[in-house]
Design a protein around this motif. Structure first.
Motif, short mmCIF file in Angstrom:
data_model
loop_
_atom_site.label_atom_id
_atom_site.label_comp_id
_atom_site.label_asym_id
_atom_site.label_seq_id
_atom_site.Cartn_x
_atom_site.Cartn_y
_atom_site.Cartn_z
N LEU A 170 0.81 -1.21 0.00
CA LEU A 170 0.00 0.00 0.00
C LEU A 170 0.85 1.27 0.00
O LEU A 170 0.30 2.37 -0.02
N ASP A 171 2.16 1.11 0.04
CA ASP A 171 3.03 2.27 0.02
C ASP A 171 2.80 3.07 -1.27
O ASP A 171 2.79 2.51 -2.37
N GLY A 172 2.60 4.37 -1.11
CA GLY A 172 2.35 5.22 -2.27
C GLY A 172 0.89 5.37 -2.63
O GLY A 172 0.55 6.04 -3.62
N THR A 173 -0.02 4.78 -1.84
CA THR A 173 -1.45 4.94 -2.09
C THR A 173 -1.82 6.42 -2.04
O THR A 173 -1.50 7.13 -1.09
N ARG A 174 -2.54 6.87 -3.07
CA ARG A 174 -2.87 8.29 -3.20
C ARG A 174 -4.33 8.51 -2.77
O ARG A 174 -5.25 7.98 -3.40
N VAL A 175 -4.48 9.28 -1.71
CA VAL A 175 -5.80 9.57 -1.17
C VAL A 175 -6.07 11.06 -1.36
O VAL A 175 -5.30 11.91 -0.87
N VAL A 176 -7.15 11.38 -2.05
CA VAL A 176 -7.52 12.79 -2.26
C VAL A 176 -8.72 13.11 -1.36
O VAL A 176 -9.69 12.36 -1.32
N LEU A 177 -8.61 14.22 -0.65
CA LEU A 177 -9.67 14.65 0.25
C LEU A 177 -10.25 15.98 -0.22
O LEU A 177 -9.53 16.97 -0.40
N VAL A 178 -11.57 15.98 -0.45
CA VAL A 178 -12.32 17.22 -0.62
C VAL A 178 -13.37 17.24 0.48
O VAL A 178 -13.85 16.20 0.92
N THR A 179 -13.73 18.41 0.93
CA THR A 179 -14.67 18.50 2.03
C THR A 179 -15.23 19.91 2.11
O THR A 179 -14.66 20.85 1.56
N ASP A 180 -16.37 20.04 2.75
CA ASP A 180 -16.97 21.36 2.99
C ASP A 180 -17.08 22.17 1.70
O ASP A 180 -16.69 23.33 1.63
N THR A 181 -17.63 21.52 0.68
CA THR A 181 -17.86 22.24 -0.58
C THR A 181 -18.95 23.30 -0.42
O THR A 181 -18.93 24.32 -1.10
N HIS A 182 -19.89 23.07 0.44
CA HIS A 182 -20.91 24.06 0.80
C HIS A 182 -21.55 24.72 -0.42
O HIS A 182 -21.63 25.95 -0.52
N HIS A 209 -14.88 12.46 0.46
CA HIS A 209 -15.58 13.71 0.77
C HIS A 209 -16.09 13.57 2.19
O HIS A 209 -16.90 12.70 2.48
N THR A 210 -15.61 14.44 3.08
CA THR A 210 -15.97 14.29 4.48
C THR A 210 -17.08 15.24 4.92
O THR A 210 -17.11 15.71 6.06
N GLY A 211 -18.03 15.50 4.03
CA GLY A 211 -19.27 16.12 4.45
C GLY A 211 -19.37 17.61 4.26
O GLY A 211 -18.46 18.29 3.80
N ASP A 212 -20.56 18.14 4.65
CA ASP A 212 -20.96 19.52 4.38
C ASP A 212 -20.88 19.80 2.89
O ASP A 212 -20.24 20.75 2.43
N ILE A 213 -21.57 18.95 2.14
CA ILE A 213 -21.61 19.12 0.69
C ILE A 213 -22.25 20.46 0.33
O ILE A 213 -21.76 21.17 -0.54
N ALA A 214 -23.35 20.78 1.01
CA ALA A 214 -24.11 21.95 0.57
C ALA A 214 -24.92 22.53 1.71
O ALA A 214 -25.10 21.92 2.76
N ASP A 215 -25.41 23.73 1.46
CA ASP A 215 -26.41 24.37 2.32
C ASP A 215 -27.69 24.43 1.53
O ASP A 215 -27.84 25.24 0.62
N GLY A 216 -28.61 23.56 1.88
CA GLY A 216 -29.84 23.40 1.11
C GLY A 216 -30.05 21.94 0.80
O GLY A 216 -29.14 21.12 0.93
N THR A 217 -31.23 21.58 0.38
CA THR A 217 -31.55 20.19 0.11
C THR A 217 -30.87 19.70 -1.17
O THR A 217 -30.42 20.48 -2.00
N ALA A 218 -30.81 18.38 -1.30
CA ALA A 218 -30.21 17.78 -2.48
C ALA A 218 -30.96 18.19 -3.75
O ALA A 218 -30.34 18.44 -4.79
N ASP A 219 -32.27 18.27 -3.67
CA ASP A 219 -33.04 18.69 -4.84
C ASP A 219 -32.68 20.11 -5.25
O ASP A 219 -32.57 20.43 -6.44
#
Length: 403
Positions: A170-182, A209-219
């Motif tokens: 697993l050495d060199g495993t590339r993990v990308v984190l995005v979060t709080d896109t809001h 993606h560790t959450g807080d995608i948006a402010d408002g419903t998915a629709d």
């Protein structure tokens, strides 16, 4: 790396203090706006400047108008009615007055005594007016820069993270984190597309993606979130809820992310296998989930790790850094979080520290657990970032054993 494994002193009157704190907090929504607008009004207009009456009266009226408009716009924008234009107005006023308040206090307390001590600036009236123009100039420059910082596509922050239990495969495993896109009142479809394109250029094994995608419903925010469906990863795209999902029909966001091809890790895990070695990738609901009233929503680490081999390294997604205490008790190797925005507008990070064990970056908790706290990919509310740049994070996992 910062070692944050320090015990917090307990209050002698621990039973009484939380109740007293709650009573004080009840008045914050009433007192804070008054202070935010009254302090700069006093510093800029009434501390010896001796402005002509039309200037003093006009400036006072502007501050009073801001004091009345800001909370009304925010209630209309973020309350039941969810009026986007009102939210933009209220949020912008909040960010602007916070910057003006901060620099009114700092320059009022430091610049004027410095001018008096050095004999610069002439008489008291001149020095007072210098302070006023300095505050307005600094605030205007920071707000213009902060707006550009908030609206740009985040830079990539890259770092290597060594996990002692990580297998050589697993050495060199590339993990990308995005979060709080809001995703929110300001339409950011194009920004979302560019963020996802930048993520794809990183050739990730795992995208989180560790959450807080948006402010408002998915629709309501579907168009802004839709580009997340274009994100590519060699092994998996995984997501956990943040506290803002629970303000906006969280299950709808879980369903939409599933529809877009992301795996919602609601107190469960998946296995990432590479080079003959295995990494447990687990996720928990946000710590506010249980109080949301949604059936089955809660932060449950034991459930997330149920059935996993205890000898395998664990990467945990948890929206709030303060979950790290439970992660350390559970033997997690690396927790990825967001939530703090790095404070978003300096010096708000000092207040964030009252609630969270880390504001940004990599920290150690206990004997094994590392925590990476992202400053966030987007912004909440005020469309400004001042001394708290947004980020897309690339973590390259390293094994102490050479392949």
């Amino acid at each position: 790396m910062t070692d944050t494994d320090e015990a917090r002193p307990a209050a002698a009157d621990g039973a009484a203090r939380p109740g007293a704190l709650r009573r004080v907090m009840r008045y914050v929504p009433l007192i804070a706006p008054v202070l935010l607008w009254a302090v700069p009004c006093w510093v800029l207009l009434y501390t010896g400047q001796d402005w002509p009456l039309p200037v003093t009266a006009g400036g006072t009226c502007l501050f009073v108008l801001g004091l009345v408009t800001m909370p009304l716009a925010m209630v209309r924008g973020h309350g039941r009615r969810q009026r986007d234009r009102a939210a933009i107005l209220g949020d912008t006023l909040l960010g602007a007055v916070w910057v003006v308040f901060t620099w009114s206090v700092l320059l009022g307390a430091l610049l004027r005594p410095a001018l008096a001590l050095t004999g610069a600036g002439g008489d008291g009236q001149t020095r007072a007016r210098i302070v006023t123009w300095a505050v307005l100039g600094v605030a205007a420059a920071l707000l213009a820069w902060g707006y550009a910082e908030a609206r740009r596509v985040p830079r990539v922050r890259s770092l290597d993270v060594e996990l002692p239990r990580l297998g050589a495969g697993l050495d060199g495993t590339r993990v990308v984190l995005v979060t709080d896109t809001h995703y929110g009142p300001l339409d950011r479809v194009r920004w979302s597309e560019r963020v996802c394109a930048k993520v794809n250029a990183l050739d990730a094994d795992l995208v989180c993606h560790t959450g807080d995608i948006a402010d408002g419903t998915a629709d309501r925010r579907r168009a802004q979130a839709a580009p997340l469906g274009t994100v590519r990863a060699a092994h998996a795209r995984v997501y956990v809820t943040g506290n803002h999902e629970y303000y906006s029909e969280a299950q709808g966001w879980v369903d939409l992310m599933d529809e877009l091809g992301w795996q919602p890790l609601r107190n469960r895990h998946v296995l990432l296998e590479r080079g003959g070695d295995t990494l447990v990738v687990a996720g928990v609901d946000d710590v506010t989930a249980e109080s949301s009233g949604l059936a089955g929503h809660r932060a449950h680490l034991a459930g997330a790790l149920a059935g996993a081999d205890p000898g395998l390294p664990v990467l945990l997604l948890a929206h709030q850094p303060k979950f790290v205490d439970r992660a350390a008790e559970g033997g997690v190797d690396l927790q990825l979080s967001g939530h703090t925005h790095g404070g978003q507008i300096w010096p708000f990070h000092h207040l964030v520290r009252l609630d969270q064990p880390a504001v940004a970056g990599l920290s150690r908790h206990g004997g094994r657990t590392l925590l990476y706290t992202s400053r966030g990919t987007g912004f909440w509310g005020p469309p400004f970032r001042v001394f708290a740049p947004s980020e897309i994070t690339l973590l390259v996992l390293r094994s102490p054993v050479t392949p």
